[in-house]
Design a protein around this motif. Structure first.
Motif, PDB file in Angstrom:
ATOM      1  N   MET A 251       4.843   0.589  -8.485  1.00  0.00           N
ATOM      2  CA  MET A 251       4.087   0.962  -9.672  1.00  0.00           C
ATOM      3  C   MET A 251       2.581   0.901  -9.472  1.00  0.00           C
ATOM      4  N   GLU A 255       1.275   1.684 -14.743  1.00  0.00           N
ATOM      5  CA  GLU A 255       2.738   1.629 -14.906  1.00  0.00           C
ATOM      6  C   GLU A 255       3.200   0.183 -15.079  1.00  0.00           C
ATOM      7  N   SER A 256       2.573  -0.747 -14.346  1.00  0.00           N
ATOM      8  CA  SER A 256       2.964  -2.150 -14.436  1.00  0.00           C
ATOM      9  C   SER A 256       2.634  -2.737 -15.806  1.00  0.00           C
ATOM     10  N   GLY A 269       5.165  -5.481  -9.491  1.00  0.00           N
ATOM     11  CA  GLY A 269       4.865  -4.288  -8.720  1.00  0.00           C
ATOM     12  C   GLY A 269       4.972  -4.568  -7.245  1.00  0.00           C
TER      13      GLY A 269
END
Lengths: 342, 342
Positions: A251, A255-256, A269
């Motif tokens: 990620m 995204e994380s 991640g």
């Protein structure tokens, strides 16, 4: 308790204490051992923000379901000089330990190798990892994204994590040369400390949610931090995102953060570690060139400048003799975890 | 000549002109072709300080015996995933070209590979090299020391070179993401320009020979420049020294400056290039993760921030249509080389 309200531990006691707390939180014994070792290393080296205080952070990540406390990491070899460890949502320390022997073997066999840690939860600094590799005589670089908190240069909206870069270089007969820094202007914890203390921050640390430079710590925590070093630091932050995110199938910081769903856990991640065996290029000239590197270090220290990591090594030497001390309040907070089992 | 005293070339004309001048300087044809391509790329991309102006710099290095104009580089494989090119004292471009196919092959075979260019003379930026690798779908990092002109943070005496770091990342259906910057606060040429113009420089660019911050360009050129980004930039500058000096069996910036013996030539020494094949970690997920990287780029550009290298790509698009123009005086200075054969 010491006279000034601190609790003293030998390093062995600190390690046993940290393990006990982590197991009480629900961590499997192998995870607890690996995580405790990292936290005690931080405390020992005077990095209190990455020391035993992180027991609270780890407990929080377990309690909120951000981390899988008994994940069984899986080591694989996606290519001849690549190692991949799927952390299965657990803390990063055990996956690193499990993958490291194969990484070292590959670096020695091929001259260079890389390891991706995937799907791991990160709460610690990267220097313990590059230092462990440099202690094996290898040169190591490590990168990891975090949560999207940092704006790119020229923008004011968060894209990058604090995206640290760590580097380790082996030195004959002494501790490796090691640095590890965030590509953000300051550590997020530094802004957090200002917020708690109700203190203003410098105007070049970040932006509020409307994109205006702000001296209000909370406004910047809710807005965006800045990178260090203007457009150069911003370029490096982007590089860390790419290397330890998409490149290894993991990620980005954005995204994380989205995956955290507001739980406020440590970032989950990936991490990328690149290792080069100096003997690969140098062969029989290894000793000669390591000595030339020492000459460069002497030129730096000889003019009164400090080498990166030197303060850490001083603290380490002291802790190895005197042990470590933590504030009584922190100790009490940690004991509470021990009692309530989380 | 154009109305405003510039000389216009198509890119093909510029390349032929640069080759002719370099051959007249004494460069072997294969070196002249490789060097001309790099200079024309710089001119094309609007990096005039790395463009055709460098013909004067290259001619100077040949005239002063700093560079071996007809060196025959030697490619070897010190380890399975390592390539070494001994440049035998010639310019760096041809050794890079000769080693690149093997480097690419090894990166694809092992997932990661590195190449050292040794004993090469450097006058150019590093971006052409990482861009060429990223155009092959690979991720590339490059490092090189230079001459000891830059003080470590906390000191005032030169240790580091301007020590650039370059990074290239492949992008589907478009030019790679590429950055390349000096770890010094500014380019040395920038201070040189201030000196020529008799203009003061900002007080945080460097120190005079007595270690005092100075706004006098000449005093700083004779003293020490500073790194960018305070202690973090200084740590990176040290890393570049180590990676592209002792690690690959080549000179540090201090050793390279000493080897120049006051001739004022371009730095001679090494360069390290690390290449990772994204398909190594990603396998069948390659396209998916390259797209995730694009999402990050969009988040940066979507808030009005520029990606590193974007100005270069704009200039390139223009040059490909309109060609390039150089000042008439520079053209005259270059013609002089052509006449006197050096």
């Amino acid at each position: 308790m010491t006279a000034n309200g601190e609790i003293a531990f030998s390093l062995e006691e600190a390690d046993a204490f940290a393990r006990k707390v982590l197991v009480a939180c629900g961590l499997a014994a192998d995870h607890a051992a690996a995580v405790a070792q990292t936290m005690v290393s931080g405390e020992r080296d005077g990095c209190t923000s990455h020391g035993l205080y992180r027991l609270l952070v780890a407990a929080n990540s377990v309690a909120r379901g951000v981390v899988v406390p008994d994940a069984v990491p899986e080591v694989s070899e996606p290519a001849k000089a690549l190692v991949k460890v799927d952390g299965k949502g657990g803390f990063a320390q055990l996956p690193f330990e499990l993958g490291m022997p194969l990484l070292v073997e590959k670096a020695r066999a091929y001259g260079i190798a890389a390891m991706a840690l995937n799907n791991v939860v990160h709460f610690a600094a990267l220097w313990p990892e590059v230092e462990a590799l440099a202690e094996q005589g290898l040169v190591a670089l490590a990168f990891t994204p975090s949560h999207a908190w940092v704006a790119p240069e020229g923008g004011t909206k968060p894209v990058f994590g604090t995206n640290p870069i760590a580097f380790g270089w082996p030195r004959p007969d002494r501790a490796p040369f090691v640095f590890d820094f965030a590509t953000s202007a300051v550590a997020r914890g530094e802004i957090e400390l200002h917020r708690r203390a109700g203190k203003a921050i410098p105007p070049d640390w970040g932006y509020d949610a409307d994109g205006r430079p702000s001296t209000d710590a909370k406004a910047v925590l809710d807005g965006a931090m800045r990178t260090f070093g203007s457009h150069k630091g911003s370029a490096l932050a982007a590089m860390v995102e790419l290397l330890a995110g998409p490149l290894i199938g993991d990620m980005t910081s954005a995204e994380s953060l989205a995956a955290d769903e507001g739980r406020g856990g440590s970032p989950i991640g990936g991490e990328l570690i690149v290792v080069i065996d100096p003997a690969g290029f140098l062969g029989d000239s290894l000793d000669e060139y390591l000595k030339r590197a020492e000459t460069m270090f002497e030129t730096i220290e000889g003019q009164g400048a400090r080498l990166p990591g030197s303060r850490r090594l001083l603290a380490r030497a002291r802790s190895q003799v005197e042990g470590v001390r933590i504030p009584a309040q922190l100790h009490a907070d940690i004991l509470e975890i021990l009692e309530r089992g989380n």
